[in-house]
Design an enzyme around this catalytic site. Structure first.
Site, PDB file in Angstrom:
ATOM      1  CG  ASN A 107      -1.963  -1.379   1.005  1.00  0.00           C
ATOM      2  OD1 ASN A 107      -2.135  -2.023   0.227  1.00  0.00           O
ATOM      3  ND2 ASN A 107      -1.872  -1.028   2.217  1.00  0.00           N
ATOM      4  CG  HIS A 139     -21.551  37.112 -30.437  1.00  0.00           C
ATOM      5  ND1 HIS A 139     -22.818  37.098 -29.188  1.00  0.00           N
ATOM      6  CD2 HIS A 139     -21.473  38.433 -29.151  1.00  0.00           C
ATOM      7  CE1 HIS A 139     -22.687  37.814 -27.945  1.00  0.00           C
ATOM      8  NE2 HIS A 139     -21.806  38.720 -27.979  1.00  0.00           N
ATOM      9  CB  SER A 177      -9.844  13.495 -48.278  1.00  0.00           C
ATOM     10  OG  SER A 177     -10.474  12.457 -48.723  1.00  0.00           O
ATOM     11  CE  LYS A 189     -11.964  17.194 -47.612  1.00  0.00           C
ATOM     12  NZ  LYS A 189     -12.694  17.972 -46.092  1.00  0.00           N
ATOM     13  CD  GLU A 218     -10.077  17.684 -38.232  1.00  0.00           C
ATOM     14  OE1 GLU A 218     -11.424  16.662 -37.791  1.00  0.00           O
ATOM     15  OE2 GLU A 218      -9.958  17.985 -39.451  1.00  0.00           O
TER      16      GLU A 218
HETATM   17  N1  ARG Z   1      -1.964  -4.201  -7.150  1.00  0.00           N
HETATM   18  C1  ARG Z   1      -2.746  -3.142  -6.216  1.00  0.00           C
HETATM   19  C2  ARG Z   1      -2.739  -1.443  -6.340  1.00  0.00           C
HETATM   20  O1  ARG Z   1      -2.699  -0.850  -7.264  1.00  0.00           O
HETATM   21  C3  ARG Z   1      -0.985  -2.542  -5.638  1.00  0.00           C
HETATM   22  C4  ARG Z   1      -1.403  -2.264  -3.696  1.00  0.00           C
HETATM   23  C5  ARG Z   1      -2.184  -3.487  -3.147  1.00  0.00           C
HETATM   24  N2  ARG Z   1      -2.356  -3.669  -1.386  1.00  0.00           N
HETATM   25  C6  ARG Z   1      -3.942  -4.660  -1.204  1.00  0.00           C
HETATM   26  N3  ARG Z   1      -3.036  -4.265  -0.238  1.00  0.00           N
HETATM   27  N4  ARG Z   1      -3.992  -5.589  -2.197  1.00  0.00           N
HETATM   28  O2  ARG Z   1      -4.362  -0.995  -5.913  1.00  0.00           O
END
Ligand code: ARG
Length: 459
Positions: free
Chosen positions: A110, A156, A277, A283, A290
């Site tokens: 995490n 406008h 084109s 063209k 775009e």
């Molecule tokens: N692949 C996960 C993500 O991108 C990484 C973190 C995963 N953490 C967990 N507790 N499963 O979010």
């Protein structure tokens, strides 16, 4: 195959379920940042005596080998190993043996993924800022060539008052100046390290978060571990700034498309930025402009999608957050590509000054001038407006413009008119006289170019 986290499981998920849950197909983009984060982490673990110097050095060598392989695209990622973090951990233990498992001491995926994304976005934000600067340079350069080139200014999409073409281009310069500022400002909040926040609550190991932050070039660390792993504001800020960049480019796209049409014919795009084109040989389509206008939609989409993803998520990490990556990568690629295209398009376009000159002599955009003329001689503006309105009507009936109308007609409309009106009505006089600060008067435009140059030099 057993999962790296498979200890408490009694059976494996089916392959298609693994495939659904995996992020490796897209988060492999973060391979270099992930290794960079791990290298800092392992150095910090050794410095804090959590790993021995030997252990740290073995892990470091292993990670460096992986980095080499990653750069040569030699890593064979597997969906079974879910994401970039677990894939790399598996490669590492294959490379250096079970000691590779020590790398994950005192951290979690995490804080690891949050760190990767901070590193990634910091690098790309800086690159995009540089690209913005290049485009500003291109605008400034064209503006310098066209201070005295006059085009109709519109409101406008109806002709309003003549303006300097440089003034029009510089309007985009200043939009990009704000875009640059927004990205620069977002870096302050992006440049903070989540590493060491653990899964959500910190760790029991005596780690030094400031040291790993410093090794990774972060200015500071997140004060709160829950916030560190849950925060995606830094991506949202980037996406918001990117949406505004695209909105600006999309407005310029629209103008380029109009200007390069046969109806306007104000500019001709270089062949590199136009296409033909398959059926109509005559063209020359402004496809790139775009496409940038079109791509604006996906950048807005990515922004709204991430906002929606985060709405209502409880703290801390939730698997929903794995969905934060593709939009971020896509925004980076799209914004970079679009700015680069525009820089080239502006640098190489041909400005049809003769057409512009002809056009500014074939309209009534100097009518305000005439009303101001009478007003400055004491006639109430409302009455002056009426007198000039009638003169415009006379011209329309005769198929001529105000500069072609004989003095006799002017004298008949008001005795305040003198011969000098023919000078007052010239588009170049009209522009030159708009000399209030920030106006289109040539003197002001020259000043604006100088301040533009100073702004670029200060970056
Ligand atoms: N692949 C996960 C993500 O991108 C990484 C973190 C995963 N953490 C967990 N507790 N499963 O979010």
């Amino acid at each position: 195959m057993t999962k790296l986290w498979g200890g408490r499981f009694t059976k494996s998920a089916e392959e298609w379920v693994d495939a659904f849950g995996a992020s490796i197909p897209f988060d492999k983009e973060l391979v270099e940042e992930d290794i960079e984060g791990s290298l800092a982490h392992v150095k910090m673990l050794a410095a804090c005596d959590i790993l021995t110097t030997d252990e740290a050095s073995t892990i470091k060598t292993g990670l460096e080998t992986l980095l080499e392989k990653a750069k040569k695209d030699e890593l064979d990622y597997s969906v079974q190993n879910e994401d970039i973090h677990l894939n790399l951990e598996k490669f590492l233990t294959d490379e250096i043996g079970p000691i590779g498992g020590k790398l994950h001491t005192g951290r979690s995926r995490n804080d690891q993924i949050a760190t990767d994304m901070h590193l990634y976005l910091k690098k790309h934000t800086e690159e995009i800022m540089d690209a913005v600067k290049q485009m500003q340079q291109a605008l400034l350069h064209q503006a310098e060539q066209h201070i005295e080139t006059i085009i109709p200014g519109y409101t406008h999409l109806q002709r309003a008052q003549p303006i300097s073409f440089a003034h029009h281009l510089l309007a985009y310069f200043w939009m990009l100046e704000r875009d640059y500022g927004r990205l620069q400002d977002s870096l302050k909040r992006m440049n903070v390290s989540p590493l060491g926040a653990g899964a959500l609550a910190g760790t029991t190991f005596p780690i030094d978060r400031h040291y790993s932050a410093e090794l990774l070039g972060f200015d500071s660390i997140y004060e709160n571990s829950l916030d560190a792993v849950s925060d995606r504001d830094f991506i949202l800020e980037f996406m918001s700034a990117s949406s505004m960049i695209m909105m600006h480019l999309s407005r310029l796209s629209e103008e380029m498309i109009l200007w390069s049409s046969q109806e306007f014919n104000f500019v001709e795009l270089d062949d590199t930025f136009a296409t033909g084109s398959s059926i109509m040989p005559q063209k020359k389509n402004p496809d790139m402009a775009e496409l940038v206008r079109g791509k604006t939609g996906r950048v807005y989409g990515n922004f709204v999608s991430l906002l929606t993803l985060l709405k209502g998520l409880p703290l801390a990490y939730n698997k929903d957050m794995q969905e934060d990556k593709e939009g971020m990568f896509d925004t980076v690629t799209t914004v970079k590509g679009s700015i680069k295209i525009f820089t080239g398009m502006i640098e190489t376009m041909t400005v049809n000054t003769d057409v512009m000159a002809k056009e500014t002599h074939s309209d009534f955009s100097n009518a305000t001038e005439l009303a101001d003329y009478l007003a400055s001689k004491g006639l109430p503006f409302r009455e002056a407006h009426e007198v000039v309105g009638k003169l415009v009507l006379t011209c329309i009936e005769r198929g001529i413009y105000l500069l072609d109308l004989p003095m006799a007609d002017y004298k008949q409309a008001s005795s305040l008119f003198e011969e000098d009106i023919y000078d007052v009505l010239k588009p170049s006089t009209v522009v030159a006289r708009r000399n209030s600060a920030g106006g289109t008067g040539f003197e002001q435009v020259r000043k604006a170019i100088e301040s533009g140059k100073t702004a670029l030099q200060q970056k």
